[in-house]
Design a protein around this motif. Structure first.
Motif, PDB file in Angstrom:
ATOM      1  N   VAL A   1       0.848  -1.207   0.000  1.00 17.02           N
ATOM      2  CA  VAL A   1       0.000   0.000   0.000  1.00 17.02           C
ATOM      3  C   VAL A   1       0.877   1.248   0.000  1.00 17.02           C
ATOM      4  CG1 VAL A   1      -1.623   1.352   1.387  1.00 17.02           C
ATOM      5  CG2 VAL A   1      -2.045  -1.085   0.995  1.00 17.02           C
ATOM      6  N   HIS A   2       1.999   1.204   0.723  1.00 18.13           N
ATOM      7  CA  HIS A   2       2.961   2.314   0.654  1.00 18.13           C
ATOM      8  C   HIS A   2       3.345   2.597  -0.797  1.00 18.13           C
ATOM      9  CE1 HIS A   2       3.997   3.909   4.485  1.00 18.13           C
ATOM     10  NE2 HIS A   2       4.390   2.764   5.025  1.00 18.13           N
ATOM     11  N   ILE A   3       3.638   1.522  -1.515  1.00 13.85           N
ATOM     12  CA  ILE A   3       4.058   1.691  -2.920  1.00 13.85           C
ATOM     13  C   ILE A   3       2.896   2.191  -3.760  1.00 13.85           C
ATOM     14  CG2 ILE A   3       4.891   0.466  -4.966  1.00 13.85           C
ATOM     15  CD1 ILE A   3       6.356  -1.451  -3.013  1.00 13.85           C
ATOM     16  N   ARG A   4       1.709   1.645  -3.555  1.00  7.63           N
ATOM     17  CA  ARG A   4       0.542   2.051  -4.342  1.00  7.63           C
ATOM     18  C   ARG A   4       0.204   3.523  -4.130  1.00  7.63           C
ATOM     19  NH1 ARG A   4      -4.845   2.912  -4.052  1.00  7.63           N
ATOM     20  NH2 ARG A   4      -6.146   2.080  -5.753  1.00  7.63           N
ATOM     21  N   GLN A   5       0.372   4.020  -2.923  1.00  6.82           N
ATOM     22  CA  GLN A   5       0.033   5.404  -2.612  1.00  6.82           C
ATOM     23  C   GLN A   5       1.182   6.376  -2.883  1.00  6.82           C
ATOM     24  OE1 GLN A   5      -1.302   5.097   1.513  1.00  6.82           O
ATOM     25  NE2 GLN A   5      -3.430   4.974   0.839  1.00  6.82           N
ATOM     26  N   HIS A   6       2.271   5.868  -3.433  1.00 10.96           N
ATOM     27  CA  HIS A   6       3.434   6.710  -3.792  1.00 10.96           C
ATOM     28  C   HIS A   6       3.968   7.483  -2.587  1.00 10.96           C
ATOM     29  CE1 HIS A   6       2.506   5.784  -7.968  1.00 10.96           C
ATOM     30  NE2 HIS A   6       1.260   6.197  -7.770  1.00 10.96           N
ATOM     31  N   ILE A   7       3.919   6.845  -1.434  1.00  9.05           N
ATOM     32  CA  ILE A   7       4.403   7.496  -0.224  1.00  9.05           C
ATOM     33  C   ILE A   7       5.917   7.683  -0.283  1.00  9.05           C
ATOM     34  CG2 ILE A   7       4.724   7.122   2.265  1.00  9.05           C
ATOM     35  CD1 ILE A   7       1.871   6.006   2.311  1.00  9.05           C
ATOM     36  N   LEU A   8       6.616   6.727  -0.897  1.00  9.65           N
ATOM     37  CA  LEU A   8       8.068   6.857  -1.020  1.00  9.65           C
ATOM     38  C   LEU A   8       8.435   8.079  -1.854  1.00  9.65           C
ATOM     39  CD1 LEU A   8      10.646   5.452  -0.157  1.00  9.65           C
ATOM     40  CD2 LEU A   8      10.567   4.095  -2.241  1.00  9.65           C
ATOM     41  N   GLU A   9       7.666   8.334  -2.927  1.00  7.82           N
ATOM     42  CA  GLU A   9       7.940   9.507  -3.767  1.00  7.82           C
ATOM     43  C   GLU A   9       7.699  10.812  -2.999  1.00  7.82           C
ATOM     44  OE1 GLU A   9       8.117   6.216  -6.240  1.00  7.82           O
ATOM     45  OE2 GLU A   9       6.511   6.751  -4.861  1.00  7.82           O
ATOM     46  N   MET A  10       6.645  10.824  -2.197  1.00 14.71           N
ATOM     47  CA  MET A  10       6.369  12.012  -1.391  1.00 14.71           C
ATOM     48  C   MET A  10       7.522  12.287  -0.430  1.00 14.71           C
ATOM     49  SD  MET A  10       3.708  14.228  -0.667  1.00 14.71           S
ATOM     50  CE  MET A  10       2.065  13.550  -0.431  1.00 14.71           C
ATOM     51  N   LYS A  11       8.079  11.232   0.154  1.00 11.41           N
ATOM     52  CA  LYS A  11       9.214  11.397   1.052  1.00 11.41           C
ATOM     53  C   LYS A  11      10.445  11.914   0.307  1.00 11.41           C
ATOM     54  CE  LYS A  11       8.320   8.139   4.799  1.00 11.41           C
ATOM     55  NZ  LYS A  11       8.871   6.997   5.567  1.00 11.41           N
ATOM     56  N   LYS A  12      10.669  11.392  -0.885  1.00 10.20           N
ATOM     57  CA  LYS A  12      11.831  11.820  -1.655  1.00 10.20           C
ATOM     58  C   LYS A  12      11.746  13.301  -1.984  1.00 10.20           C
ATOM     59  CE  LYS A  12      12.646   7.296  -3.772  1.00 10.20           C
ATOM     60  NZ  LYS A  12      12.519   6.491  -5.007  1.00 10.20           N
ATOM     61  N   VAL A  13      10.564  13.748  -2.374  1.00  2.00           N
ATOM     62  CA  VAL A  13      10.383  15.173  -2.661  1.00  2.00           C
ATOM     63  C   VAL A  13      10.615  15.993  -1.396  1.00  2.00           C
ATOM     64  CG1 VAL A  13       8.721  16.940  -3.369  1.00  2.00           C
ATOM     65  CG2 VAL A  13       8.824  14.769  -4.597  1.00  2.00           C
ATOM     66  N   GLY A  14      10.082  15.509  -0.266  1.00  3.86           N
ATOM     67  CA  GLY A  14      10.265  16.211   0.994  1.00  3.86           C
ATOM     68  C   GLY A  14      11.733  16.314   1.387  1.00  3.86           C
ATOM     69  N   ILE A  15      12.489  15.220   1.209  1.00  5.43           N
ATOM     70  CA  ILE A  15      13.914  15.242   1.518  1.00  5.43           C
ATOM     71  C   ILE A  15      14.641  16.230   0.612  1.00  5.43           C
ATOM     72  CG2 ILE A  15      16.048  13.896   1.348  1.00  5.43           C
ATOM     73  CD1 ILE A  15      14.563  13.307   3.834  1.00  5.43           C
ATOM     74  N   PHE A  16      14.311  16.214  -0.680  1.00  3.94           N
ATOM     75  CA  PHE A  16      14.945  17.138  -1.628  1.00  3.94           C
ATOM     76  C   PHE A  16      14.675  18.592  -1.233  1.00  3.94           C
ATOM     77  CE2 PHE A  16      14.792  19.594  -5.620  1.00  3.94           C
ATOM     78  CZ  PHE A  16      16.105  19.420  -6.025  1.00  3.94           C
ATOM     79  N   LEU A  17      13.438  18.885  -0.853  1.00  2.68           N
ATOM     80  CA  LEU A  17      13.103  20.242  -0.422  1.00  2.68           C
ATOM     81  C   LEU A  17      13.836  20.608   0.863  1.00  2.68           C
ATOM     82  CD1 LEU A  17       9.257  20.250  -1.136  1.00  2.68           C
ATOM     83  CD2 LEU A  17      11.050  21.375  -2.460  1.00  2.68           C
ATOM     84  N   LYS A  18      13.978  19.638   1.768  1.00  2.00           N
ATOM     85  CA  LYS A  18      14.698  19.904   3.017  1.00  2.00           C
ATOM     86  C   LYS A  18      16.164  20.245   2.741  1.00  2.00           C
ATOM     87  CE  LYS A  18      15.648  19.800   7.490  1.00  2.00           C
ATOM     88  NZ  LYS A  18      17.121  19.929   7.464  1.00  2.00           N
ATOM     89  N   LEU A  19      16.771  19.562   1.784  1.00  2.00           N
ATOM     90  CA  LEU A  19      18.167  19.839   1.457  1.00  2.00           C
ATOM     91  C   LEU A  19      18.331  21.224   0.851  1.00  2.00           C
ATOM     92  CD1 LEU A  19      19.227  16.387  -0.034  1.00  2.00           C
ATOM     93  CD2 LEU A  19      19.660  17.265   2.263  1.00  2.00           C
ATOM     94  N   ILE A  20      17.332  21.673   0.078  1.00  3.97           N
ATOM     95  CA  ILE A  20      17.408  23.003  -0.532  1.00  3.97           C
ATOM     96  C   ILE A  20      17.041  24.089   0.481  1.00  3.97           C
ATOM     97  CG2 ILE A  20      16.406  24.525  -2.284  1.00  3.97           C
ATOM     98  CD1 ILE A  20      16.089  22.116  -4.077  1.00  3.97           C
ATOM     99  N   PHE A  21      15.898  23.916   1.147  1.00  8.40           N
ATOM    100  CA  PHE A  21      15.407  24.926   2.087  1.00  8.40           C
ATOM    101  C   PHE A  21      15.799  24.548   3.525  1.00  8.40           C
ATOM    102  CE2 PHE A  21      12.413  24.906  -1.519  1.00  8.40           C
ATOM    103  CZ  PHE A  21      12.555  26.217  -1.947  1.00  8.40           C
ATOM    104  N   TRP A  22      17.043  24.156   3.700  1.00  7.61           N
ATOM    105  CA  TRP A  22      17.504  23.651   4.995  1.00  7.61           C
ATOM    106  C   TRP A  22      17.383  24.693   6.101  1.00  7.61           C
ATOM    107  CZ3 TRP A  22      21.487  26.270   7.322  1.00  7.61           C
ATOM    108  CH2 TRP A  22      22.225  27.131   6.511  1.00  7.61           C
ATOM    109  N   CYS A  23      17.437  25.979   5.721  1.00  9.88           N
ATOM    110  CA  CYS A  23      17.385  27.028   6.744  1.00  9.88           C
ATOM    111  C   CYS A  23      15.955  27.427   7.106  1.00  9.88           C
ATOM    112  CB  CYS A  23      18.166  28.257   6.269  1.00  9.88           C
ATOM    113  SG  CYS A  23      17.773  28.781   4.594  1.00  9.88           S
TER     114      CYS A  23
END
Length: 458
Positions: free
Chosen positions: A186-208
């Protein structure tokens, strides 16, 4: 405006817009969680991420300050730079870039180390039949590979295009295997991993941005709650919700292997209590139906967008005040030979000739002279053609002594490049694009001046 200046403000304004969206999501989430309306809480986090990604506030400011002028389009003073603004930008951008590079490097190092651990994984064939049955039930396309690894102490999902479920190496009961497979698939079906990846990428850019840690925690926790809700309420999961959580509780243990946030796992010890509390007394029939959920999503988008526009107006007003106050500093403390750039706004300038010179470029070394150039007025001396990587040399002599002018070139797209001079000055402007360039002088002194000079391209 140079691309680096544009990018600076896009990132800065996206950080503001994303923080606004996350604030409204927190308000909406609190109300929905109290009423056990859980279905759309997690999907709305995608709206928050969108406000961090798309330059909504920047586009609004560019469009709202757009005014059609006689000589093209211009944007007023917004995003133009004074020495003070330029120095502040350099400091902020320097700290921002150093922090982002450091975080990217640290995360990349840790993730590569984690990948080396996963290279020792072996195929796990035992639950293949059950996995295929659940995939068919969920209507998923493609295959999901199953592996075991001695270093992993909790089932996790990894992968980019090809997803993999990694199990710890131990004995499993049928109920436990079924529960884990339902949860991870269900994690895979709901693309939860992709949502996390986007969140991590945004955290690395907007770290401050102080909101980013909270956003990542929300993505992590509400991704798990969304998965719990779907497994227990939307699938043919053969056990009760109590048995579902019992499987997780029985396997809870402190992880001994560091795992990057760009994976998703079944057992989340840090948020497990919150997950149970949110799911307690949840009734599928009492949740938002599709029309109610869509209305809620549209409403959140509208509120976030409206507030973002209002915040943009506040930013513009503040920027104008800073620009005007530091523009005075330019007149009082001239920094010679430092090139400045801004858009040409004809309605805001007093041009002594009443109009711009024609577009016919001159040949050779041209001289100019003007008497009684009043304070605040601009004089266009002529037009010269220059190829890319050539220079346009301009010299000025000012009378009486001690008076100040700015002089330079206007590009074909009506940007002013200029330097300041006291008494006299000579400067070479290097050309980045071929075209016709207009030569101008502006009196920034408090009194009238007489001046003479010349210009040539080479």
């Amino acid at each position: 405006m140079r691309w680096s200046n544009e990018m600076f403000y896009i990132l800065l304004l996206n950080s503001f817009a994303g923080a606004i969206a996350y604030g409204f999501w927190m308000i909406a989430k609190s109300g929905m969680a109290k009423r056990k309306k859980l279905k759309y809480v997690y999907p709305m986090l995608g709206i928050v991420e969108a406000f961090f990604i798309f330059p909504i506030m920047y586009i609004y400011l560019k469009i709202s300050t757009h005014v059609p002028g006689r000589h093209g389009m211009y944007y007023g003073t917004l995003f133009l730079r004074t020495p003070f603004i330029y120095n502040v930008q350099c400091v902020i951008a320097g700290i921002w870039i150093v922090g982002a590079v450091w975080n990217f490097a640290k995360y990349a190092f840790q993730y590569l180390k984690f990948q080396k651990v996963l290279e020792k994984s072996v195929s796990f064939r035992l639950p293949e039949t059950e996995k295929n049955k659940i995939i068919q039930e969920l209507g998923m396309k493609g295959n999901v590979e199953l592996y075991q690894n001695y270093a992993v102490t909790s089932p996790i999902v990894i992968g980019w295009r090809q997803k993999k479920i990694i199990f710890p190496v131990r004995e499993y009961e049928e109920k436990e295997l079924t529960t884990i497979l339902y949860h991870e698939l269900v994690h895979i079906r709901q693309h939860i991993l992709e949502m996390k990846k986007v969140g991590i990428f945004l955290k690395l850019i907007f770290w401050c941005n102080p909101m980013m840690n909270g956003l990542l925690r929300s993505i992590d926790m509400w991704g798990e709650i969304a998965c719990d809700r779907y497994v227990c309420s939307e699938t043919a999961y053969p056990y009760t919700a109590q048995e579902y959580y019992t499987v997780a509780v029985d396997g809870l243990e402190q992880l001994h292997l560091w795992m990057p946030k760009m994976v998703t796992g079944f057992r989340k010890k840090n948020n497990f209590k919150s997950r149970i509390l949110q799911m307690k007394n949840y009734k599928k029939e009492n949740d938002f139906k599709r029309i109610g959920g869509m209305t809620l999503v549209v409403f959140l988008c509208a509120v976030c967008t409206t507030t973002t526009f209002a915040a943009g107006e506040g930013f513009r007003a503040g920027y104008d005040r800073v620009f005007e106050s530091t523009k005075v500093e330019i007149e009082e403390e001239v920094i010679e030979d430092t090139e400045y750039e801004e858009m040409f706004v004809p309605e805001q300038e007093t041009i002594v000739s009443g109009e711009l010179p024609d577009e016919n470029p001159v040949e050779g070394n041209e001289e100019f002279q003007i008497s009684t150039l009043e304070s605040g007025t601009m004089f266009f001396a002529g037009t010269v053609y220059a190829d890319r990587d050539q220079c346009i040399a301009i010299r000025v002599n000012i009378m009486p002594a001690g008076q100040t002018v700015c002089y330079g070139i206007m590009t074909p797209d009506e940007k002013l490049w200029y330097v300041y001079a006291i008494d006299s000055g000579t400067h070479n402007f290097r050309i980045s694009n071929s075209g016709n360039y207009k030569i101008f002088v502006k009196n920034v002194s408090t009194g009238d001046v007489d001046l003479e000079g010349g210009y040539v391209s080479y």
